[in-house]
Design a protein around this motif. Structure first.
Motif, PDB file in Angstrom:
ATOM      1  N   CYS A   5      -4.439  23.776  -0.783  1.00 22.41           N
ATOM      2  CA  CYS A   5      -4.010  23.674  -1.853  1.00 22.41           C
ATOM      3  C   CYS A   5      -3.914  24.466  -3.271  1.00 22.41           C
ATOM      4  CB  CYS A   5      -3.445  21.381  -2.354  1.00 22.41           C
ATOM      5  SG  CYS A   5      -2.593  21.807  -3.757  1.00 22.41           S
ATOM      6  N   PRO A   6      -3.073  25.363  -3.354  1.00 18.60           N
ATOM      7  CA  PRO A   6      -2.993  26.131  -4.192  1.00 18.60           C
ATOM      8  C   PRO A   6      -3.411  26.017  -5.528  1.00 18.60           C
ATOM      9  CG  PRO A   6      -1.181  26.927  -3.693  1.00 18.60           C
ATOM     10  CD  PRO A   6      -1.440  25.852  -2.617  1.00 18.60           C
ATOM     11  N   ALA A   7      -2.342  24.624  -5.565  1.00 12.45           N
ATOM     12  CA  ALA A   7      -2.912  23.925  -7.264  1.00 12.45           C
ATOM     13  C   ALA A   7      -3.862  22.967  -7.804  1.00 12.45           C
ATOM     14  CB  ALA A   7      -1.508  23.053  -7.502  1.00 12.45           C
ATOM     15  N   GLY A   8      -4.832  23.037  -6.239  1.00 16.86           N
ATOM     16  CA  GLY A   8      -6.050  21.913  -6.123  1.00 16.86           C
ATOM     17  C   GLY A   8      -6.020  20.890  -6.856  1.00 16.86           C
ATOM     18  N   ILE A   9      -4.468  19.899  -5.887  1.00 12.42           N
ATOM     19  CA  ILE A   9      -4.512  18.740  -6.423  1.00 12.42           C
ATOM     20  C   ILE A   9      -5.818  18.011  -5.123  1.00 12.42           C
ATOM     21  CG2 ILE A   9      -2.572  17.228  -5.147  1.00 12.42           C
ATOM     22  CD1 ILE A   9      -1.807  18.866  -7.354  1.00 12.42           C
ATOM     23  N   PRO A  10      -5.458  17.234  -5.980  1.00 12.53           N
ATOM     24  CA  PRO A  10      -6.949  16.498  -5.595  1.00 12.53           C
ATOM     25  C   PRO A  10      -7.187  15.169  -4.287  1.00 12.53           C
ATOM     26  CG  PRO A  10      -6.887  15.865  -7.498  1.00 12.53           C
ATOM     27  CD  PRO A  10      -6.235  16.986  -7.370  1.00 12.53           C
ATOM     28  N   LEU A  11      -7.727  15.120  -3.264  1.00 16.38           N
ATOM     29  CA  LEU A  11      -7.569  14.562  -1.911  1.00 16.38           C
ATOM     30  C   LEU A  11      -7.390  13.156  -2.357  1.00 16.38           C
ATOM     31  CD1 LEU A  11      -7.596  14.712   1.081  1.00 16.38           C
ATOM     32  CD2 LEU A  11     -10.044  13.808   0.946  1.00 16.38           C
ATOM     33  N   SER A  12      -7.644  12.299  -4.323  1.00 15.67           N
ATOM     34  CA  SER A  12      -7.391  11.359  -4.003  1.00 15.67           C
ATOM     35  C   SER A  12      -5.391  10.791  -4.341  1.00 15.67           C
ATOM     36  CB  SER A  12      -7.693  10.708  -5.294  1.00 15.67           C
ATOM     37  OG  SER A  12      -6.994  11.503  -6.522  1.00 15.67           O
ATOM     38  N   ALA A  13      -4.888  12.253  -4.262  1.00 11.07           N
ATOM     39  CA  ALA A  13      -3.476  11.748  -4.333  1.00 11.07           C
ATOM     40  C   ALA A  13      -3.043  11.205  -2.750  1.00 11.07           C
ATOM     41  CB  ALA A  13      -3.078  13.395  -4.328  1.00 11.07           C
ATOM     42  N   ILE A  14      -3.445  11.262  -2.281  1.00  8.30           N
ATOM     43  CA  ILE A  14      -2.852  10.640  -0.612  1.00  8.30           C
ATOM     44  C   ILE A  14      -3.699   9.073  -0.535  1.00  8.30           C
ATOM     45  CG2 ILE A  14      -3.577  12.724   0.588  1.00  8.30           C
ATOM     46  CD1 ILE A  14      -5.641  11.433   2.126  1.00  8.30           C
ATOM     47  N   SER A  15      -4.130   8.815  -1.401  1.00 10.91           N
ATOM     48  CA  SER A  15      -3.963   7.298  -1.051  1.00 10.91           C
ATOM     49  C   SER A  15      -3.004   6.567  -2.391  1.00 10.91           C
ATOM     50  CB  SER A  15      -5.315   6.983  -1.412  1.00 10.91           C
ATOM     51  OG  SER A  15      -5.348   7.534  -3.251  1.00 10.91           O
ATOM     52  N   ALA A  16      -2.445   7.559  -3.132  1.00 12.42           N
ATOM     53  CA  ALA A  16      -1.187   7.002  -4.050  1.00 12.42           C
ATOM     54  C   ALA A  16      -0.162   6.540  -2.815  1.00 12.42           C
ATOM     55  CB  ALA A  16      -0.711   8.021  -4.864  1.00 12.42           C
ATOM     56  N   VAL A  17      -0.182   7.232  -1.840  1.00 19.38           N
ATOM     57  CA  VAL A  17       1.543   6.758  -1.123  1.00 19.38           C
ATOM     58  C   VAL A  17       1.524   5.518  -0.409  1.00 19.38           C
ATOM     59  CG1 VAL A  17       2.443   7.207   1.060  1.00 19.38           C
ATOM     60  CG2 VAL A  17       1.661   9.630  -0.236  1.00 19.38           C
ATOM     61  N   ASN A  18      -0.068   4.878   0.402  1.00 18.29           N
ATOM     62  CA  ASN A  18      -0.307   3.964   0.698  1.00 18.29           C
ATOM     63  C   ASN A  18      -0.075   2.762  -0.723  1.00 18.29           C
ATOM     64  OD1 ASN A  18      -0.175   4.782   3.051  1.00 18.29           O
ATOM     65  ND2 ASN A  18      -2.320   4.139   3.462  1.00 18.29           N
ATOM     66  N   ARG A  19      -0.575   3.174  -1.781  1.00 20.57           N
ATOM     67  CA  ARG A  19      -1.034   2.402  -3.237  1.00 20.57           C
ATOM     68  C   ARG A  19       0.794   2.072  -3.493  1.00 20.57           C
ATOM     69  NH1 ARG A  19      -4.281   4.859  -5.305  1.00 20.57           N
ATOM     70  NH2 ARG A  19      -3.250   6.456  -7.049  1.00 20.57           N
ATOM     71  N   GLU A  20       1.198   3.232  -3.996  1.00 14.42           N
ATOM     72  CA  GLU A  20       2.244   2.593  -5.017  1.00 14.42           C
ATOM     73  C   GLU A  20       3.521   1.858  -3.318  1.00 14.42           C
ATOM     74  OE1 GLU A  20       3.498   3.881  -7.752  1.00 14.42           O
ATOM     75  OE2 GLU A  20       1.359   3.872  -8.345  1.00 14.42           O
ATOM     76  N   ALA A  21       3.476   2.261  -2.488  1.00 14.59           N
ATOM     77  CA  ALA A  21       4.005   1.759  -1.182  1.00 14.59           C
ATOM     78  C   ALA A  21       3.971   0.218  -1.647  1.00 14.59           C
ATOM     79  CB  ALA A  21       4.111   2.802  -0.015  1.00 14.59           C
ATOM     80  N   ALA A  22       2.583   0.123  -1.155  1.00 12.98           N
ATOM     81  CA  ALA A  22       2.245  -1.352  -1.259  1.00 12.98           C
ATOM     82  C   ALA A  22       2.768  -2.409  -2.258  1.00 12.98           C
ATOM     83  CB  ALA A  22       0.743  -1.352  -1.228  1.00 12.98           C
ATOM     84  N   ARG A  23       2.576  -1.382  -3.503  1.00 10.30           N
ATOM     85  CA  ARG A  23       3.225  -2.116  -4.735  1.00 10.30           C
ATOM     86  C   ARG A  23       4.217  -2.425  -4.328  1.00 10.30           C
ATOM     87  NH1 ARG A  23       5.682  -0.055  -9.520  1.00 10.30           N
ATOM     88  NH2 ARG A  23       4.404  -1.274 -11.468  1.00 10.30           N
ATOM     89  N   ALA A  24       5.109  -1.247  -4.649  1.00 10.03           N
ATOM     90  CA  ALA A  24       6.504  -1.629  -4.425  1.00 10.03           C
ATOM     91  C   ALA A  24       7.018  -2.743  -3.867  1.00 10.03           C
ATOM     92  CB  ALA A  24       7.169  -0.401  -3.768  1.00 10.03           C
ATOM     93  N   ALA A  25       6.265  -3.179  -2.162  1.00 10.02           N
ATOM     94  CA  ALA A  25       6.805  -3.674  -1.466  1.00 10.02           C
ATOM     95  C   ALA A  25       6.534  -5.528  -2.194  1.00 10.02           C
ATOM     96  CB  ALA A  25       6.235  -3.834   0.067  1.00 10.02           C
ATOM     97  N   VAL A  26       5.178  -5.528  -2.657  1.00 13.33           N
ATOM     98  CA  VAL A  26       4.658  -6.475  -3.572  1.00 13.33           C
ATOM     99  C   VAL A  26       6.092  -7.563  -4.359  1.00 13.33           C
ATOM    100  CG1 VAL A  26       3.184  -8.135  -4.396  1.00 13.33           C
ATOM    101  CG2 VAL A  26       2.715  -6.586  -2.815  1.00 13.33           C
ATOM    102  N   ARG A  27       6.362  -5.685  -5.192  1.00  9.56           N
ATOM    103  CA  ARG A  27       7.480  -6.283  -6.467  1.00  9.56           C
ATOM    104  C   ARG A  27       8.815  -5.558  -5.954  1.00  9.56           C
ATOM    105  NH1 ARG A  27       4.783  -4.879 -11.784  1.00  9.56           N
ATOM    106  NH2 ARG A  27       6.226  -4.140 -12.057  1.00  9.56           N
ATOM    107  N   ARG A  28       8.601  -7.000  -4.322  1.00 10.46           N
ATOM    108  CA  ARG A  28      10.399  -6.427  -3.601  1.00 10.46           C
ATOM    109  C   ARG A  28      11.512  -5.897  -4.456  1.00 10.46           C
ATOM    110  NH1 ARG A  28      10.378 -11.031   0.017  1.00 10.46           N
ATOM    111  NH2 ARG A  28       8.173 -10.881   0.572  1.00 10.46           N
ATOM    112  N   ASN A  29      12.118  -6.978  -5.685  1.00 12.02           N
ATOM    113  CA  ASN A  29      13.472  -6.623  -6.178  1.00 12.02           C
ATOM    114  C   ASN A  29      13.405  -5.648  -7.283  1.00 12.02           C
ATOM    115  OD1 ASN A  29      14.889  -7.814  -3.864  1.00 12.02           O
ATOM    116  ND2 ASN A  29      13.967  -9.542  -4.836  1.00 12.02           N
ATOM    117  N   ARG A  30      11.977  -5.639  -7.600  1.00 14.70           N
ATOM    118  CA  ARG A  30      11.830  -4.915  -9.332  1.00 14.70           C
ATOM    119  C   ARG A  30      11.832  -3.597  -9.151  1.00 14.70           C
ATOM    120  NH1 ARG A  30       7.218  -7.891 -11.697  1.00 14.70           N
ATOM    121  NH2 ARG A  30       7.568  -6.271 -13.737  1.00 14.70           N
TER     122      ARG A  30
END
Lengths: 254, 250
Positions: B223-248
Motif C-alpha cells: 500500500c503506497p498510502a501505508g494503510i494499516p492492516l487493521s483496516a481489513i477487520s473493519a469490513v466484517n465489523r461494519e457488516a456485522a454491525r449493520a446486520a444486527v441493526r437491521r433496519n437502521r
C-alpha cells in the motif's frame, strides 16, 4: 438496502464482476469459520491438557477417561458430555469445511482462476506466511488425521487401531493400554506427530485470522502480541501432544 | 545506466498479451518509472512503433492513477511507494525489469499496462460517501472531535484508491481498500448517520466485485498510502454491525 445503483459509463461493454452473487455472504462464511475455528482451538487445548494425565500413570489416565463418560451423571446421561461435544464438533467441522471450500472457490475466481499469474510475495515465506498459504493442505491433513484418530482410539477399528484394543465399558476404561499399544507402532506415532505439526501451522494462522475475521481491529503492536500468543498456543498444543508418542517409543511410558 | 525491460503488450481485453523486450541505453538512476517509460516511448515513436500505454497523472504519489506490477510486485520494489515515486536507483546497471499490468480478475486489461479499475468506483458508488451535510463547508469549530479520532480517520482516509492491495492479494480481495473506506467514514461524525446503510451497500458491492479475505497481509505491504492492516477487520465489523441493526441507517 437503499444503496444507489452503481454508476456505469454509457456505451461501455457489459461489466464482468470478479466476485459472487450468492445470498450467502463471504462475511458470514468468515464469521462461521472464525467461531468454529476458535471452538476447535479451545477443544484441542483442553484435549492436550487431558492427554498429559498419561504421565500420572495408568490409574489416573484411565479414571480420567472413565470420568469423561460419567461426567455430570445423573444430570447428564452416560456419555452425555461426550455426545454434546461430538455433536458440537461435528456440526462445527462440517460448517468450517463447507465455508472454507466456498471461500476458496471465490478467491480463485477473483484472483483469475487457472489463468492467474503468480505474484511475488512482498512478505517472503516466513513461518507465519507459510502457515497462511498452507491452510488448505494442513486442513486436509487434519481432517484425515481426525478420521484415523477416531478409528484408532475411539471405535478401535482395525487396521487403524492396535490389535489389543479394549473398548470402554460402563465400569472401566482402558485408555492407557490402548494408547500405549497404538503408539508402540512407530508408523502410528509418526502419523500423530506429523498431524500435530500440521495442527500447529493451522493454529498459527487460524488464531490470528479469526481475530481479524471477528472484526476486531488489531493495531501493529497488538498484532505482534497476537502473533506471539498464536505461536505459543500452537507450540504448547502440538509439543504437549507430541511428547506422548515420543515417550511411548522411548519406553518412558509402557 | 543500461536497462532491459520486458513490457506486457496487449492490444485490448479481447486479445492475448505477451511480454516484449526493449533496451534503454541512456537511463539514469534519478529517473522514476514513468520517466523510464516516457524515455522508452519516445524511442519507440522515433522507431515508428506503437508507444506503451500506461496510466500516470500527478507523479507525486497522491492521485492513485498510476499502477503497474514491477518484477511481480504491485508498484515496484520500494515498499509503501507508488509506481511514480519508484526510481531506477532501486535497480542496478544492466538490470532486467519486468513490467506488467495490475493482475486480478476485477481489473481487465484495457491496453498494455492500463487496467480498468472501475470495480473500485462501483464499490464507492454503493455507499462509500457522505451524502448528508453536503452544503458549503461548515465552520471548522462547529463539531469538535478529539485529536486522536481525527488522526485515526486521516490514517484510513489516506487511501488513494490505486488498487495495489487488490493486485497483491492472492484472493483478489479488496478488504484493505473497502476497510479503509468504511473506517474513516465511520469514525467521523459526518459519516455516522449513514454508517449502517453504507456498510450494507459497500460490503455487498465489494463481494460482487472482489474476492474474500484470508488475512495474508500482502495488501498492507504494497500500500503506497501505508494503510494499516487493521483496516481489513473493519469490513466484517461494519457488516456485522449493520446486520444486527437491521433496519437502521446509522
Amino acid at each position: 438496502m437503499s444503496a444507489p445503483a452503481p454508476a456505469r459509463p454509457s456505451g461501455s461493454a457489459p461489466v464482468t464482476r470478479a466476485g459472487h452473487r450468492s445470498r450467502f455472504s463471504s462475511v458470514a462464511a468468515k464469521y462461521i469459520m472464525a467461531i468454529t475455528g476458535l471452538i476447535f482451538s479451545a477443544y484441542v487445548l483442553v484435549h492436550m491438557i487431558g492427554n498429559l494425565k498419561v504421565y500420572q500413570g495408568p490409574e489416573a489416565f484411565n479414571s480420567y477417561a472413565h470420568w469423561l463418560r460419567n461426567a455430570f451423571y445423573p444430570v447428564l446421561p452416560y456419555e452425555g458430555l461426550l455426545w454434546i461435544l461430538r455433536v458440537v464438533l461435528l456440526v462445527s467441522v462440517i460448517a468450517h469445511i463447507v465455508c472454507a471450500l466456498i471461500l476458496k472457490s471465490r478467491a480463485r475466481r477473483a484472483r483469475g482462476g487457472a489463468r492467474a499469474p503468480s505474484i511475488r510475495r512482498r512478505r517472503g515465506l516466513g513461518l507465519s506466511v507459510f502457515a497462511g498459504r498452507s491452510m488448505l493442505v494442513t486442513g486436509v491433513v487434519l481432517l484425515l488425521f481426525v478420521i484415523f484418530h477416531i478409528l484408532d482410539l475411539t471405535t478401535g477399528t482395525s487396521p487403524a487401531a492396535p490389535d489389543g484394543f479394549q473398548a470402554a465399558t460402563h465400569e472401566s476404561s482402558y485408555a492407557y493400554s490402548n494408547l500405549v499399544d497404538s503408539f508402540s507402532r512407530w508408523p502410528a506415532s509418526l502419523i500423530y506427530i506429523v498431524a500435530m505439526l500440521a495442527l500447529a501451522l493451522h493454529l498459527l494462522h487460524g488464531l490470528v485470522s479469526s481475530v481479524y475475521d471477528l472484526g476486531i481491529g488489531v493495531g501493529s503492536k497488538a498484532r505482534n502480541i497476537l502473533a506471539a500468543v498464536a505461536l505459543l498456543v500452537a507450540l504448547v498444543v502440538a509439543l504437549g501432544n507430541i511428547t506422548i508418542p515420543v515417550a511411548v517409543l522411548t519406553g518412558l511410558i509402557s | 545506466m543500461k536497462l532491459t525491460i520486458d513490457v506486457w503488450r496487449q492490444a485490448s481485453d479481447e486479445t492475448d498479451g505477451r511480454f516484449v523486450s526493449y533496451t534503454v541505453d541512456d537511463a539514469a538512476a534519478e529517473m522514476s518509472l514513468p520517466e523510464l517509460l516516457d524515455r522508452l516511448n519516445s524511442q519507440l515513436v522515433e522507431e515508428g512503433e506503437d508507444p506503451i500505454a500506461f496510466d500516470t497523472d500527478c507523479r507525486e504519489g497522491i492521485c492513485g492513477t498510476c499502477g503497474i506490477t514491477v518484477d511481480g510486485i504491485p508498484h515496484g520494489p520500494e515498499p509503501h511507494t507508488p509506481m511514480c515515486r519508484q526510481h531506477l536507483r532501486s535497480f542496478s546497471d544492466g538490470a532486467h525489469i519486468r513490467m506488467e499490468p495490475f493482475r486480478s480478475s476485477a481489473f481487465p486489461v484495457v491496453r498494455d499496462l492500463v487496467v480498468d479499475r472501475s470495480a473500485m468506483d462501483r464499490v464507492v458508488a454503493s455507499g462509500g460517501f457522505v451524502s448528508v451535510d453536503a452544503g458549503t463547508a461548515p465552520d471548522a469549530d462547529t463539531r469538535q472531535i478529539p485529536f486522536d479520532m481525527a488522526e485515526r480517520a486521516l490514517d484510513f482516509s489516506a487511501c488513494i484508491g490505486c488498487g495495489a492491495c487488490i493486485a497483491a492479494c492472492p484472493n483478489g480481495s479488496s478488504h484493505l481498500f473497502t476497510g479503509s473506506l468504511l473506517t474513516h467514514l465511520a469514525t467521523l461524525p459526518q459519516g455516522k448517520p449513514e454508517r449502517g446503510r453504507r456498510a450494507r451497500g459497500v460490503v455487498e458491492s465489494a463481494e460482487e466485485e472482489f474476492g474474500p479475505c484470508s488475512v495474508y497481509g500482502e495488501c498492507a505491504e504494497v500500500c503506497p498510502a501505508g494503510i494499516p492492516l487493521s483496516a481489513i477487520s473493519a469490513v466484517n465489523r461494519e457488516a456485522a454491525r449493520a446486520a444486527v441493526r437491521r433496519n437502521r441507517d446509522d
